[in-house]
Structure formats: structure tokens, C-alpha cells
Design an enzyme around this catalytic site. Structure first.
Site, PDB file in Angstrom:
ATOM      1  N   ASP A  96       0.797  -1.435  -0.099  1.00  0.00           N
ATOM      2  CA  ASP A  96       0.226  -0.068   0.015  1.00  0.00           C
ATOM      3  C   ASP A  96       1.041   1.488  -0.038  1.00  0.00           C
ATOM      4  OD1 ASP A  96       1.061   0.204   2.389  1.00  0.00           O
ATOM      5  OD2 ASP A  96      -0.774  -0.706   3.563  1.00  0.00           O
ATOM      6  N   GLU A 118      -0.166  -9.074  -2.153  1.00  0.00           N
ATOM      7  CA  GLU A 118      -0.581  -8.600  -0.171  1.00  0.00           C
ATOM      8  C   GLU A 118      -1.750  -7.554  -0.782  1.00  0.00           C
ATOM      9  OE1 GLU A 118       0.433  -5.032   2.721  1.00  0.00           O
ATOM     10  OE2 GLU A 118       1.917  -7.240   3.614  1.00  0.00           O
ATOM     11  N   GLU A 132      -2.167   4.836   3.461  1.00  0.00           N
ATOM     12  CA  GLU A 132      -2.012   3.988   2.239  1.00  0.00           C
ATOM     13  C   GLU A 132      -3.414   3.187   2.002  1.00  0.00           C
ATOM     14  OE1 GLU A 132      -0.622   4.867   4.990  1.00  0.00           O
ATOM     15  OE2 GLU A 132       1.326   4.509   4.647  1.00  0.00           O
ATOM     16  N   HIS A 208       6.540   5.403  13.197  1.00  0.00           N
ATOM     17  CA  HIS A 208       6.465   6.234  12.002  1.00  0.00           C
ATOM     18  C   HIS A 208       5.569   6.451  10.664  1.00  0.00           C
ATOM     19  CE1 HIS A 208       5.790   2.282   9.380  1.00  0.00           C
ATOM     20  NE2 HIS A 208       5.879   3.227   8.466  1.00  0.00           N
ATOM     21  N   ARG A 210       2.759   8.536   9.550  1.00  0.00           N
ATOM     22  CA  ARG A 210       1.637  10.027   9.680  1.00  0.00           C
ATOM     23  C   ARG A 210       0.791  10.224  10.177  1.00  0.00           C
ATOM     24  NH1 ARG A 210       3.906   9.948   4.639  1.00  0.00           N
ATOM     25  NH2 ARG A 210       4.030  11.102   3.400  1.00  0.00           N
ATOM     26  N   HIS A 241      12.648   6.095  12.519  1.00  0.00           N
ATOM     27  CA  HIS A 241      12.958   6.145  11.417  1.00  0.00           C
ATOM     28  C   HIS A 241      13.116   7.329  10.663  1.00  0.00           C
ATOM     29  CE1 HIS A 241      10.904   6.348   8.023  1.00  0.00           C
ATOM     30  NE2 HIS A 241      10.471   5.716   7.618  1.00  0.00           N
TER      31      HIS A 241
HETATM   32  C1  UD1 Z   1       6.654   5.087   3.877  1.00  0.00           C
HETATM   33  C2  UD1 Z   1       5.529   4.722   2.655  1.00  0.00           C
HETATM   34  C3  UD1 Z   1       4.672   3.924   4.277  1.00  0.00           C
HETATM   35  C4  UD1 Z   1       5.414   3.360   5.175  1.00  0.00           C
HETATM   36  C5  UD1 Z   1       7.006   3.490   5.519  1.00  0.00           C
HETATM   37  C6  UD1 Z   1       8.142   2.299   5.587  1.00  0.00           C
HETATM   38  C7  UD1 Z   1       3.749   6.341   1.916  1.00  0.00           C
HETATM   39  C8  UD1 Z   1       3.192   7.590   0.939  1.00  0.00           C
HETATM   40  N1  UD1 Z   1       4.034   5.728   2.650  1.00  0.00           N
HETATM   41  O1  UD1 Z   1       6.194   5.415   4.143  1.00  0.00           O
HETATM   42  O2  UD1 Z   1       3.152   3.573   3.584  1.00  0.00           O
HETATM   43  O3  UD1 Z   1       4.601   1.608   6.270  1.00  0.00           O
HETATM   44  O4  UD1 Z   1       6.732   3.815   3.747  1.00  0.00           O
HETATM   45  O5  UD1 Z   1       8.756   2.417   6.686  1.00  0.00           O
HETATM   46  O6  UD1 Z   1       4.352   5.261   0.551  1.00  0.00           O
HETATM   47  N2  UD1 Z   1      14.241   8.946   4.513  1.00  0.00           N
HETATM   48  C9  UD1 Z   1      15.337   8.803   4.337  1.00  0.00           C
HETATM   49  N3  UD1 Z   1      16.069   7.795   4.522  1.00  0.00           N
HETATM   50  C10 UD1 Z   1      14.958   6.175   3.836  1.00  0.00           C
HETATM   51  C11 UD1 Z   1      14.298   6.502   3.540  1.00  0.00           C
HETATM   52  C12 UD1 Z   1      13.410   7.679   4.578  1.00  0.00           C
HETATM   53  O7  UD1 Z   1      16.456   9.690   4.781  1.00  0.00           O
HETATM   54  O8  UD1 Z   1      15.703   5.203   3.614  1.00  0.00           O
HETATM   55  C13 UD1 Z   1      13.199  10.988   4.867  1.00  0.00           C
HETATM   56  C14 UD1 Z   1      13.183  11.174   3.555  1.00  0.00           C
HETATM   57  O9  UD1 Z   1      13.454  12.657   3.872  1.00  0.00           O
HETATM   58  C15 UD1 Z   1      12.158  11.056   2.869  1.00  0.00           C
HETATM   59  C16 UD1 Z   1      11.347  10.965   4.796  1.00  0.00           C
HETATM   60  O10 UD1 Z   1      12.073   9.875   5.120  1.00  0.00           O
HETATM   61  O11 UD1 Z   1      11.270  12.408   2.516  1.00  0.00           O
HETATM   62  C17 UD1 Z   1       9.713   9.707   4.170  1.00  0.00           C
HETATM   63  O12 UD1 Z   1      10.034   8.126   2.865  1.00  0.00           O
HETATM   64  P1  UD1 Z   1       8.222   8.870   2.304  1.00  0.00           P
HETATM   65  O13 UD1 Z   1       8.716   7.527   1.568  1.00  0.00           O
HETATM   66  O14 UD1 Z   1       7.815   9.317   1.625  1.00  0.00           O
HETATM   67  O15 UD1 Z   1       7.474   8.407   3.778  1.00  0.00           O
HETATM   68  P2  UD1 Z   1       6.922   7.248   4.655  1.00  0.00           P
HETATM   69  O16 UD1 Z   1       7.174   7.581   5.993  1.00  0.00           O
HETATM   70  O17 UD1 Z   1       9.008   6.770   4.727  1.00  0.00           O
HETATM   71  N1  UDP Z   2      12.391  -3.417   9.994  1.00  0.00           N
HETATM   72  C1  UDP Z   2      13.696  -3.079   9.937  1.00  0.00           C
HETATM   73  N2  UDP Z   2      14.766  -1.954  10.774  1.00  0.00           N
HETATM   74  C2  UDP Z   2      14.363  -1.407  11.644  1.00  0.00           C
HETATM   75  C3  UDP Z   2      12.690  -1.667  11.982  1.00  0.00           C
HETATM   76  C4  UDP Z   2      11.603  -2.463  10.404  1.00  0.00           C
HETATM   77  O1  UDP Z   2      14.387  -3.791   9.347  1.00  0.00           O
HETATM   78  O2  UDP Z   2      14.569  -0.572  12.075  1.00  0.00           O
HETATM   79  C5  UDP Z   2      11.655  -4.076   8.707  1.00  0.00           C
HETATM   80  C6  UDP Z   2      10.394  -4.999   9.771  1.00  0.00           C
HETATM   81  O3  UDP Z   2      11.174  -6.310   9.875  1.00  0.00           O
HETATM   82  C7  UDP Z   2       9.450  -5.300   8.588  1.00  0.00           C
HETATM   83  C8  UDP Z   2       9.669  -3.873   8.387  1.00  0.00           C
HETATM   84  O4  UDP Z   2      10.827  -2.957   8.650  1.00  0.00           O
HETATM   85  O5  UDP Z   2       9.683  -6.168   7.790  1.00  0.00           O
HETATM   86  C9  UDP Z   2       8.654  -2.708   8.679  1.00  0.00           C
HETATM   87  O6  UDP Z   2       8.693  -2.094   8.016  1.00  0.00           O
HETATM   88  P1  UDP Z   2       7.847   0.018   8.324  1.00  0.00           P
HETATM   89  O7  UDP Z   2       7.498  -0.553   9.489  1.00  0.00           O
HETATM   90  O8  UDP Z   2       8.949   0.672   8.035  1.00  0.00           O
HETATM   91  O9  UDP Z   2       6.601   0.185   7.177  1.00  0.00           O
HETATM   92  P2  UDP Z   2       4.957  -0.848   7.981  1.00  0.00           P
HETATM   93  O10 UDP Z   2       5.416  -1.885   7.554  1.00  0.00           O
HETATM   94  O11 UDP Z   2       4.456   0.004   8.341  1.00  0.00           O
HETATM   95  O12 UDP Z   2       4.730   0.126   6.556  1.00  0.00           O
END
Ligand code: UD1
Ligand code: UDP
Length: 369
Positions: A96, A118, A132, A208, A210, A241
Site C-alpha cells: 500500500d 498483499e 495507505e 513512523h 503519518r 525512522h
Molecule cells: C513510507 C510509506 C509507508 C510505509 C513506510 C515504511 C508512502 C506514502 N508511505 O512512509 O506506507 O509504512 O514508508 O517505512 O508510501 N528517508 C530517508 N531515508 C530513507 C527513507 C526515508 O532519509 O531511507 C526520509 C526522507 O526524508 C523522506 C522521508 O523519510 O522524504 C519520508 O519517506 P516516505 O517514503 O515519503 O514516507 P515514510 O514515512 O517513510
Molecule cells: N524493519 C527493519 N528495521 C527497523 C524497523 C523495521 O528492517 O529498524 C523491518 C521490519 O522487520 C518489517 C518492516 O521493516 O519487516 C516494516 O517496515 P515499516 O515499519 O517501516 O513499514 P510498514 O510495515 O508499517 O509499512
């Protein structure tokens, strides 16, 4: 069969890895075009390494504090050229995230069948989880084949009028991923963390979402501070995160607080192992709710809703939300009531048996091979 896979965040890449690696077992039958969007960067790179993925394309779209519009727009543009060049028989994405949503929309624009891994998870609340819930609902509208982890997920799709012959219950690929990793030996290199694990009962925390940005996340931190103050035998491990919006809340809250170990996000292998070492998990993550039952660790879900009611019904998880008083009381109850704790730490997993990728590929061969 020419298959184009798309993933790009930590969770969708972890859950796509078993599918990609299963497809790689058939090099003569399958031409694989492996695309990552780079919606995440560091958190994606570590998954690519853990599962030895070999993306042919990385769209590298991530920017700091990126917006939902920019993610979708950049992925649509980036995928266009690749899809036109390769003309796959089927495009596959998982879950999602905005990567998933954009991949399904791109498949539709090019009139290429889309397979959704999924499928059918729902809260039926448009803004929770945001974005999501709508990402996955729109993806379901565009998908041609739906791989639902559980019966509840299939029923959700049927209620929305999805053709029953296009739905397959295959379990969740996260269990395939977990079993692949959990069997490997691991020792944390960080001696401070090893000492912490040796001397404390571990509570693992991740947040993490929103919906929890700002005040709810501050409330979670407040509850955690009270827990470590009142129960000094417990220590909290908190991989924070990468999102700066999360860090702006979390880092100041825990400055100078003892018994809370803040760290960078763990790579997947150590994260599975820190889950195994934990007495309790507090999380708003979707994937963690699915993994923890296999490891026998109770989960307190820091959200108002969950699209994963199976864990709550099975007794592995409790939907608690972010009210600090309620989080505190729930943790207190589980630390003091052994019977309640033992009930939650059973190891049956309602989300799958580790054979999801194999089942999925069989269906893909029947349909598109
Ligand atoms: C995204 C997904 C969410 C998922 C989450 C898992 C969307 C809209 N959201 O949310 O469904 O649960 O990933 O973690 O698809 N950033 C870094 N390095 C990284 C990753 C993120 O610096 O490796 C920072 C960046 O500033 C980025 C921000 O995190 O702009 C947010 O990343 P984004 O993918 O937009 O949203 P998540 O909250 O990570
Ligand atoms: N995870 C990871 N390192 C971390 C926290 C989570 O590898 O420090 C893994 C976790 O085992 C799971 C996945 O990330 O498989 C979940 O991702 P996240 O919580 O970012 O997203 P969501 O599942 O809520 O979309």
C-alpha cells in the site's frame, strides 16, 4: 513470461524479495525486469543487500521530506520509459505504499496486467492509515490478479465486487522473508547494545505513521519515559525512522533519558534478531504486527485502527492507540500478569506459513506463462 517487479520502500521491498528470488529460480522461463523506485534510500539499500536483490533500474526518486505528489509523479514518469522499452506480460507490486499505487496506475496506463501482492487489507477509514488505505483500494481497482494473505482480506475484496476467480489466498510473503532470515545466526556488533540486552528485559519500539506525526508521537514518548522510570528492569530499544519529521519529535523527547537506547534503523537481519530478543513490542508498523507472532513476542499496536485484525483475534496483539495512560496501563498489566503475557506470546502465525512466494508464482505461470 516477462515480469516487471516494482518496489522501493523498506516494507514493500522486504515483502517483494521472496517473490523476486522465487522468480529467479526459473531463468529459462522468466525474463525478470527488477525495478526499484528509490522512494527510500538507506532503508531500501539495506534490504536490497540482505536479500541479494539485483535491480536493473533504480529511479532514485527520494528527496528529504518528500511530498506524496512528488513521489507519485516521479515514479509515473520514471516507469513510463522502462515499461515501453520492455513491454512486460505482467507488472507486480506489493502492499500500500505510494510506490505500489504508482506502479498499478502505470500498468493501467500502458494496458499491462497488474498483479497485487498483499491485497485486500482494509480499515475502511479513508484517512487512517493515510495515504495507505486509499493507495491499496485504488490499487485493487486497477489490479487483474489479487494475492490476499488471509480469508478476511479475500472477503474485503469480494465486498468491493472483485471477481472471485481473480483472488488467491497465498499468505503473506513477509513470513517467507522472516523465515529466510530468522534461521541465520547473528551477533550484534554494538557492545553497548549487547550489554543493554544482557542487563534489561527489552521493549522494542518503532513508530513512523503519518497519523502519529506530532502530538500522538510525543504522547508515545511520554508513555515510554514513564514505563522506564517505573520499571527499571526494562530497557527500550528504539530504532528511529529516517524521516526528519519523526526525528524532530523523538530526539528532543529522549535527551538525557536513561534506559532508552535510540539507534539508527536496524538492517533487516539485526532487526529480526532484536525482535527475537524482545519481551514486548510497541509499534505502529504493519510488517512488525505480522512478524512478531512467529517470534512469540506480544505486540501493542500504537494506532486507532488496524487492517490486521487477525493478530488481535488470535491474541498476539492489542490495539491500544497513542493515549499515554492507556499505553502505560497495558504495559504494566503485561509486566505484572504472567498469564496475560503468556497468552499473548503464543507462536502460531495467522499471516502465513512461509510458502507464499511459491504459491504466488504458480498462479502467475498459469495466467501469464
Ligand atoms: C513510507 C510509506 C509507508 C510505509 C513506510 C515504511 C508512502 C506514502 N508511505 O512512509 O506506507 O509504512 O514508508 O517505512 O508510501 N528517508 C530517508 N531515508 C530513507 C527513507 C526515508 O532519509 O531511507 C526520509 C526522507 O526524508 C523522506 C522521508 O523519510 O522524504 C519520508 O519517506 P516516505 O517514503 O515519503 O514516507 P515514510 O514515512 O517513510
Ligand atoms: N524493519 C527493519 N528495521 C527497523 C524497523 C523495521 O528492517 O529498524 C523491518 C521490519 O522487520 C518489517 C518492516 O521493516 O519487516 C516494516 O517496515 P515499516 O515499519 O517501516 O513499514 P510498514 O510495515 O508499517 O509499512
Amino acid at each position: 513470461m516477462k515480469v516487471l517487479t516494482v518496489c522501493g520502500t523498506r516494507p514493500d521491498t522486504i515483502k517483494m524479495a521472496p517473490i523476486i528470488n522465487e522468480l529467479k529460480k526459473y531463468p529459462r522461463e522468466v525474463e525478470l525486469i527488477e525495478v526499484v523506485t528509490g522512494q527510500h534510500k538507506e532503508m531500501l539499500d539495506q534490504v536490497v543487500k540482505a536479500f541479494a536483490l539485483t535491480p536493473m533500474y533504480n529511479l532514485n526518486i527520494m528527496s528529504s521530506k518528500q511530498t506524496l505528489s512528488s513521489i507519485t509523479a516521479k515514479i509515473l514518469t520514471g516507469l513510463e520509459e522502462i515499461i515501453q522499452k520492455h513491454e512486460p506480460n505482467v507488472i507486480i507490486a506489493q502492499g500500500d505504499t505510494s510506490t505500489t499505487f504508482a506502479a498499478s496506475l502505470s500498468a493501467f496506463y500502458h494496458k499491462i496486467p497488474f498483479a497485487h501482492i498483499e491485497a485486500g487489507l482494509r480499515t475502511n477509514n479513508k484517512y487512517d492509515p493515510f495515504p495507505e488505505e486509499m493507495n491499496r483500494r485504488i490499487t485493487s481497482l486497477l489490479a487483474d490478479v489479487h494475492f490476499a494473505p488471509t480469508e478476511i482480506n479475500r472477503d474485503n475484496l469480494l465486498k468491493e465486487g472483485v471477481d472471485p476467480s481473480s483472488i488467491f489466498i497465498t499468505g503473506n510473503t513477509v513470513i517467507d522473508a522472516l523465515l529466510y532470515i530468522a534461521g541465520q545466526d547473528y551477533k550484534f556488533e554494538d557492545e553497548k547494545l549487547n550489554d543493554f540486552i544482557k542487563n534489561k528485559k527489552i521493549i522494542l519500539l518503532t513508530t513512523h505513521r503519518r497519523e502519529n506525526w506530532g502530538e500522538p508521537m510525543r504522547d508515545i514518548c511520554k508513555a515510554v519515559k514513564r514505563i522506564v522510570k517505573d520499571f527499571p528492569e526494562y530497557g527500550v530499544v528504539f530504532p528511529v525512522h529516517k524521516n526528519p519529521i519523526v526525528r524532530e519529535v523523538v530526539f528532543p523527547e529522549f535527551e538525557g533519558v536513561e534506559n532508552v537506547y535510540l539507534t539508527e534503523p536496524f538492517d533487516y537481519v539485526p532487526f529480526v534478531h532484536i525482535q527475537k530478543e524482545s519481551h514486548l513490542i510497541l509499534t505502529d508498523s504493519g510488517g512488525v504486527q505480522e512478524e512478531a507472532p512467529s517470534l512469540g513476542v506480544p505486540v501493542i499496536v500504537l494506532r486507532k485502527t488496524t487492517e490486521r485484525p487477525e493478530g488481535v483475534s488470535a491474541g498476539n496483539s492489542k490495539l491500544v492507540g497513542t493515549d499515554p495512560e492507556l499505553i502505560y496501563k497495558t504495559v504494566k498489566e503485561l509486566t505484572e500478569n504472567k498469564e496475560a503475557y503468556d497468552k499473548m506470546s503464543q507462536t502460531a502465525n495467522p499471516y502465513g506459513d512461509g510458502k507464499s512466494a511459491e504459491e504466488t508464482i504458480k498462479v502467475l505461470f498459469e495466467r501469464y506463462g
